[in-house]
Design a protein around this motif. Structure first.
Motif, PDB file in Angstrom:
ATOM      1  N   GLY A  83       0.653  -1.059   0.099  1.00 35.34           N
ATOM      2  CA  GLY A  83       0.040  -0.179  -0.051  1.00 35.34           C
ATOM      3  C   GLY A  83       0.863   1.411   0.064  1.00 35.34           C
ATOM      4  N   ASP A  84       0.362   2.309  -0.839  1.00 30.83           N
ATOM      5  CA  ASP A  84       1.054   3.698  -0.908  1.00 30.83           C
ATOM      6  C   ASP A  84       0.871   4.167   0.565  1.00 30.83           C
ATOM      7  OD1 ASP A  84       1.433   3.078  -3.445  1.00 30.83           O
ATOM      8  OD2 ASP A  84      -0.269   4.206  -4.293  1.00 30.83           O
ATOM      9  N   LEU A  85       2.103   5.083   0.976  1.00 33.98           N
ATOM     10  CA  LEU A  85       2.111   5.801   2.281  1.00 33.98           C
ATOM     11  C   LEU A  85       2.271   7.197   1.751  1.00 33.98           C
ATOM     12  CD1 LEU A  85       3.819   3.375   4.511  1.00 33.98           C
ATOM     13  CD2 LEU A  85       1.517   3.680   4.500  1.00 33.98           C
ATOM     14  N   LYS A 155      -8.054  11.564  -2.171  1.00 31.13           N
ATOM     15  CA  LYS A 155      -7.878  11.692  -3.661  1.00 31.13           C
ATOM     16  C   LYS A 155      -6.824  12.582  -3.655  1.00 31.13           C
ATOM     17  CE  LYS A 155     -10.224  12.793  -7.852  1.00 31.13           C
ATOM     18  NZ  LYS A 155     -11.652  12.820  -8.628  1.00 31.13           N
ATOM     19  N   ALA A 156      -6.751  13.604  -2.894  1.00 30.52           N
ATOM     20  CA  ALA A 156      -5.831  14.905  -3.279  1.00 30.52           C
ATOM     21  C   ALA A 156      -4.344  14.388  -2.577  1.00 30.52           C
ATOM     22  CB  ALA A 156      -6.026  15.821  -2.275  1.00 30.52           C
ATOM     23  N   LEU A 157      -4.333  13.688  -1.722  1.00 31.58           N
ATOM     24  CA  LEU A 157      -3.052  13.397  -0.892  1.00 31.58           C
ATOM     25  C   LEU A 157      -2.341  12.113  -2.012  1.00 31.58           C
ATOM     26  CD1 LEU A 157      -3.850  12.134   2.479  1.00 31.58           C
ATOM     27  CD2 LEU A 157      -2.586  14.181   1.922  1.00 31.58           C
ATOM     28  N   PHE A 158      -3.194  11.252  -2.702  1.00 35.33           N
ATOM     29  CA  PHE A 158      -2.581  10.165  -3.405  1.00 35.33           C
ATOM     30  C   PHE A 158      -2.371  10.672  -5.174  1.00 35.33           C
ATOM     31  CE2 PHE A 158      -3.240   8.017   0.284  1.00 35.33           C
ATOM     32  CZ  PHE A 158      -2.180   7.521   0.711  1.00 35.33           C
ATOM     33  N   LYS A 183       5.785  13.890   1.503  1.00 36.52           N
ATOM     34  CA  LYS A 183       6.633  12.499   0.964  1.00 36.52           C
ATOM     35  C   LYS A 183       5.712  11.490   0.714  1.00 36.52           C
ATOM     36  CE  LYS A 183      10.514   9.434   2.333  1.00 36.52           C
ATOM     37  NZ  LYS A 183      11.403   8.865   3.233  1.00 36.52           N
ATOM     38  N   LEU A 184       5.829  10.998  -0.643  1.00 38.22           N
ATOM     39  CA  LEU A 184       4.957   9.866  -0.826  1.00 38.22           C
ATOM     40  C   LEU A 184       5.724   8.714  -1.286  1.00 38.22           C
ATOM     41  CD1 LEU A 184       2.155   8.566  -2.015  1.00 38.22           C
ATOM     42  CD2 LEU A 184       2.997   9.610  -4.227  1.00 38.22           C
ATOM     43  N   ILE A 185       5.503   7.317  -0.566  1.00 37.97           N
ATOM     44  CA  ILE A 185       6.014   6.098  -0.657  1.00 37.97           C
ATOM     45  C   ILE A 185       5.366   5.165  -1.379  1.00 37.97           C
ATOM     46  CG2 ILE A 185       7.233   4.412   0.644  1.00 37.97           C
ATOM     47  CD1 ILE A 185       7.470   6.050   2.931  1.00 37.97           C
ATOM     48  N   PRO A 186       5.709   4.857  -2.567  1.00 43.07           N
ATOM     49  CA  PRO A 186       4.578   3.862  -3.513  1.00 43.07           C
ATOM     50  C   PRO A 186       4.813   2.383  -2.814  1.00 43.07           C
ATOM     51  CG  PRO A 186       6.285   4.872  -4.851  1.00 43.07           C
ATOM     52  CD  PRO A 186       6.569   5.191  -3.466  1.00 43.07           C
ATOM     53  N   GLY A 187       3.581   1.946  -2.898  1.00 41.45           N
ATOM     54  CA  GLY A 187       3.643   0.679  -2.142  1.00 41.45           C
ATOM     55  C   GLY A 187       4.147  -0.462  -2.847  1.00 41.45           C
ATOM     56  N   GLU A 188       4.476  -1.612  -2.171  1.00 40.04           N
ATOM     57  CA  GLU A 188       5.370  -2.731  -2.979  1.00 40.04           C
ATOM     58  C   GLU A 188       4.793  -3.932  -2.529  1.00 40.04           C
ATOM     59  OE1 GLU A 188       9.327  -2.604  -1.564  1.00 40.04           O
ATOM     60  OE2 GLU A 188       9.705  -0.723  -2.427  1.00 40.04           O
ATOM     61  N   LYS A 189       4.959  -4.873  -3.655  1.00 39.59           N
ATOM     62  CA  LYS A 189       4.190  -6.138  -3.532  1.00 39.59           C
ATOM     63  C   LYS A 189       5.101  -7.106  -2.395  1.00 39.59           C
ATOM     64  CE  LYS A 189       2.440 -10.086  -6.268  1.00 39.59           C
ATOM     65  NZ  LYS A 189       2.445 -10.820  -7.565  1.00 39.59           N
ATOM     66  N   VAL A 190       4.258  -7.652  -1.326  1.00 38.51           N
ATOM     67  CA  VAL A 190       5.033  -8.248  -0.357  1.00 38.51           C
ATOM     68  C   VAL A 190       5.532  -9.511  -1.057  1.00 38.51           C
ATOM     69  CG1 VAL A 190       4.565  -9.392   1.816  1.00 38.51           C
ATOM     70  CG2 VAL A 190       3.434  -7.219   1.433  1.00 38.51           C
ATOM     71  N   PRO A 191       6.629 -10.091  -0.701  1.00 38.79           N
ATOM     72  CA  PRO A 191       7.202 -11.256  -1.125  1.00 38.79           C
ATOM     73  C   PRO A 191       6.477 -12.494  -0.743  1.00 38.79           C
ATOM     74  CG  PRO A 191       8.910 -10.117  -0.108  1.00 38.79           C
ATOM     75  CD  PRO A 191       7.732  -9.357   0.005  1.00 38.79           C
ATOM     76  N   PHE A 192       6.119 -13.361  -1.681  1.00 39.44           N
ATOM     77  CA  PHE A 192       5.404 -14.707  -1.494  1.00 39.44           C
ATOM     78  C   PHE A 192       5.900 -15.226  -0.112  1.00 39.44           C
ATOM     79  CE2 PHE A 192       4.941 -19.302  -1.845  1.00 39.44           C
ATOM     80  CZ  PHE A 192       3.824 -19.493  -1.965  1.00 39.44           C
ATOM     81  N   GLU A 193       7.158 -15.521   0.107  1.00 38.28           N
ATOM     82  CA  GLU A 193       7.499 -16.098   1.337  1.00 38.28           C
ATOM     83  C   GLU A 193       7.213 -15.649   2.580  1.00 38.28           C
ATOM     84  OE1 GLU A 193       9.840 -17.074  -2.097  1.00 38.28           O
ATOM     85  OE2 GLU A 193       9.439 -14.947  -1.049  1.00 38.28           O
ATOM     86  N   LEU A 194       6.807 -14.326   2.753  1.00 36.36           N
ATOM     87  CA  LEU A 194       6.103 -13.658   3.717  1.00 36.36           C
ATOM     88  C   LEU A 194       4.541 -14.021   3.996  1.00 36.36           C
ATOM     89  CD1 LEU A 194       8.217 -10.261   3.876  1.00 36.36           C
ATOM     90  CD2 LEU A 194       8.728 -12.143   5.097  1.00 36.36           C
ATOM     91  N   VAL A 195       4.014 -14.180   2.822  1.00 39.84           N
ATOM     92  CA  VAL A 195       2.205 -14.555   2.985  1.00 39.84           C
ATOM     93  C   VAL A 195       2.109 -15.995   2.708  1.00 39.84           C
ATOM     94  CG1 VAL A 195       1.927 -11.953   2.730  1.00 39.84           C
ATOM     95  CG2 VAL A 195       2.254 -13.586   0.537  1.00 39.84           C
ATOM     96  N   HIS A 196       3.103 -16.673   2.558  1.00 40.02           N
ATOM     97  CA  HIS A 196       2.725 -18.208   2.151  1.00 40.02           C
ATOM     98  C   HIS A 196       1.690 -18.607   3.441  1.00 40.02           C
ATOM     99  CE1 HIS A 196       4.284 -22.420   1.495  1.00 40.02           C
ATOM    100  NE2 HIS A 196       3.015 -22.358   1.206  1.00 40.02           N
ATOM    101  N   GLU A 197       2.046 -18.717   4.562  1.00 39.68           N
ATOM    102  CA  GLU A 197       1.252 -19.138   5.442  1.00 39.68           C
ATOM    103  C   GLU A 197       0.003 -18.670   5.777  1.00 39.68           C
ATOM    104  OE1 GLU A 197       3.100 -19.401   9.457  1.00 39.68           O
ATOM    105  OE2 GLU A 197       4.949 -20.389   8.571  1.00 39.68           O
TER     106      GLU A 197
END
Length: 239
Positions: A83-85, A155-158, A183-197
């Motif tokens: 998610g974007d921050l 909407k204005a923030l992002f 500051k805007l920090i774009p979201g990143e895809k969480v690695p599969f290994e971290l969400v496998h369980e």
């Protein structure tokens, strides 16, 4: 029509439903048939324990393979985006039923124009003018994610490329905002290994729910259920 299972009247609790109450009675009777529960027992905790033992015994829930988990991960990318921050500040000119809206807007517009010329005064003017508690902190809202604010403010923030003091007021249900995106920090895809369980548990829960529905359906197909339709199916869908 009176709700009953094999001639036994079923009471529906306030927090339950006819379907759930009938299904519980089916499971209770099945537990009795298998010798897991004494028919005279009416203690809820004992009945629930017997039903859990019954389900462990007769309802098989397969464990999702890594390949199945990975396929779910690839097919549902948005679920695993961090998610974007955004780090932002604002000055709120609150609109209430008692205020003169054009006057408040004109005041907000003037303040915005002043800040576009002298952005270093943001903290000072936030403390002086903002109707938000954040004004005491220079208008600082800290770190925000999508969903943390009302949609029009979000909407204005992002909005793409937003940074610094926005060149126009942001109108929300609360009033007029002068917004600064620090500051805007774009979201990143969480690695599969971290969400496998997490994925494996989600898939297991889905299969378990479906298997339980099928099991209850089989029991209903062999029983006399009145007052509710449990989608009775006489074929052994669950072995």
């Amino acid at each position: 029509m009176i709700l009953s299972v094999n001639g036994i009247a079923v009471t529906v609790d306030r927090d339950s439903s006819a379907e759930m109450a009938a299904a519980r009675e089916l499971l209770r009777q099945r537990a009795i048939d298998l010798g897991l529960l004494d028919a005279a027992t009416d203690d809820n905790a004992t009945v629930e324990e017997a039903i859990e033992t019954l389900l462990d015994k007769e309802v098989t829930t397969p464990v999702a393979t890594e390949a199945e988990c990975r396929r779910y991960y690839e097919q549902n990318p948005t679920e695993f985006d961090s998610g974007d921050l955004v780090y932002a500040r604002h000055i709120l000119f609150q609109v209430t039923t008692q205020v003169n809206v054009p006057e408040i807007r004109a005041r907000a517009e003037k303040t915005l124009n002043d800040l576009l010329r002298e952005p270093d005064r943001f903290e000072e003017l936030a403390r002086e003018l903002s109707n938000c508690p954040s004004g005491q902190h220079g208008g600082n809202l800290g770190q925000l994610a999508r969903g943390d604010t009302v949609p029009e403010f979000e909407k204005a923030l992002f909005q793409f490329g937003a940074s610094g003091i926005l060149g126009a007021l942001v109108k929300t249900r609360y009033g007029f905002h002068i917004v600064a995106v620090d500051k805007l920090i774009p979201g990143e895809k969480v690695p599969f290994e971290l969400v496998h369980e997490q994925i494996a548990e989600r898939l297991r829960s889905r299969v378990e729910e479906r298997a339980l529905r099928q099991y209850v359906s089989v029991l209903a197909g062999r029983a006399e259920v009145q007052g509710v339709d449990l989608a009775a199916n006489a074929s052994p869908l669950v072995q």
